[in-house]
Design an enzyme around this catalytic site. Sequence first.
Site, short mmCIF file in Angstrom:
data_model
loop_
_atom_site.label_atom_id
_atom_site.label_comp_id
_atom_site.label_asym_id
_atom_site.label_seq_id
_atom_site.Cartn_x
_atom_site.Cartn_y
_atom_site.Cartn_z
N LYS A 61 62.08 -76.68 -44.59
CA LYS A 61 62.44 -77.07 -43.24
C LYS A 61 61.55 -76.47 -42.15
O LYS A 61 61.46 -77.02 -41.04
CB LYS A 61 63.90 -76.69 -42.97
CG LYS A 61 64.92 -77.60 -43.64
CD LYS A 61 65.02 -78.94 -42.94
CE LYS A 61 66.23 -79.73 -43.38
NZ LYS A 61 66.40 -80.97 -42.61
N SER A 318 63.95 -78.00 -52.98
CA SER A 318 63.82 -77.96 -51.53
C SER A 318 64.29 -76.67 -50.88
O SER A 318 63.95 -76.41 -49.72
CB SER A 318 64.59 -79.14 -50.92
OG SER A 318 65.97 -79.08 -51.28
#
Length: 517
Positions: A61, A318
């Site tokens: 992110k 992720s």
Amino acid sequence: MNAVAPLVDDDHADLLAQIRAARVYEVAQVSALEPAPLLDERLGRPVLLKREDQQSVFSFKLRGAYNRMVQLDAAQRARGVVAASAGNHAQGVALAAAKLGIRATIVMPVTAPQLKVDAVRRFGGAMVDVVLAGDSYSDAQAAAAQLQAERGAVFVHPFDDPAVIAGQGTVALEILRQHPGPLEAVFVPVGGGGLAAGVAACIKALRPAVRVIGVQAADSDAMARSLDAGERVVLDEVGLFADGTAVKQVGALTFALCRQHLDAMLRVDADAVCAAIRDIYQDTRSVPEPAGALALAGLKQYAAAHGGGAGALVAIVSGANMNFDRLRFVAERAELGEQREAVFAVTIPEERGSFRRFCAALGRHAITEFNYRIGDARSAHIFVGVCIARRGEREALAAAFCAQQFDVLDLTDDELAKLHLRHMIGGRSPLARDERLYRFEFPERPGALTDFLGRLHPDWNVSLFHYRNHGADHGRILVGLQVPAAELPLLRQFLAALGYPHVDESAHPAYRRLLRS
């Protein structure tokens, strides 16, 4: 698997240029694309893991957040930024705010893991204020929108922003550079769709033959439902296990890009995610968060449905912002997700020899859990978990129980049993007269529990039994035996001959309060 209908025109031709120009490497690193040899062997396919959990904020992110904020002009920076996030985007914004000297207010749902909340404060320091509001990302987003309107600050969207999408798309550029050889499919976790949109647009522009497949939690499948419907839908509720992808509505821009560039969407359940977390740990010795393992769970589902292919399969890991206390749930459900554990409720007659017949039906299978409490003069109800190597063993075990004239209920796929009932067997029983409670340890090996059960004295009734496999070198058992006072010397002789370390817990205050009649 749901195929995604492509759009005819391409309104985002310049996105690849934005991805190539994204300023992510001032804070991000080129994450490793690692082989997963254990998964290769099991699936019969080459598997690669894109390790975005190795970033400084333990997720991808920071790429999109920094690329958005570094493009703010002086006036925008002076007004500060507002963001909403379930945790990982918040950490990226916080890191960018500290590096760029921009004041940031970050709204997180109250359900966000404390690990992520603490990390946001640590990365942002004095430049960041954290506000907790709502139960999901969508609730936090509504609160953030109100704050942004009141303050005139810049809203840094976690997914529905071209600069954020471009930043996330750099993950795909790295994959294609790191693996120029045959590549069949890339699997991407999907929440709001920012990572999927950037990765899919990039790969389809550069290597259109490579499939890009999105993966969502079955209880947070806003993108899958939207693509099925041909328009964005709003979920009434979202599951919070994979909190990093718990989004009620996907973005307008991400929906358009995913609709155009994704080849398919897959849904996976919590058990499959837990199994994928374990798989990643076994190959890398790292522990991803649930959302971080979504892509691998989808990859495994795809590999099971598709035989040998033309190239490698890539799963984007992720994030790794895992709350430690979730590991208990993950470890318990991983075997079920891999279909390596079968769970049964078995009713046997309360008569001499039935317990031995039950043990004979189990054979040499390793036992993961065994719960029993006497409660009826006619029958006994046993909750048992059994290790299996393939689904056919589950049916074979059920047949073996039936062959002994036992009533059997297969609870392997039953959420009530897996979440609650397995922990609620017990209580006081008026039938448990002359009960003596003992705690045993024995070497943990296949068949050890069955051997232990077979050595129990046949003249003493078993009134309570609890065993749970903890993955340790020694198994631990709690047993209630109904032994008249006159036979206690014989009991002591039997225990000495049994040879297992044991502790008499008959006087334990909790046992007397909760279990003893």
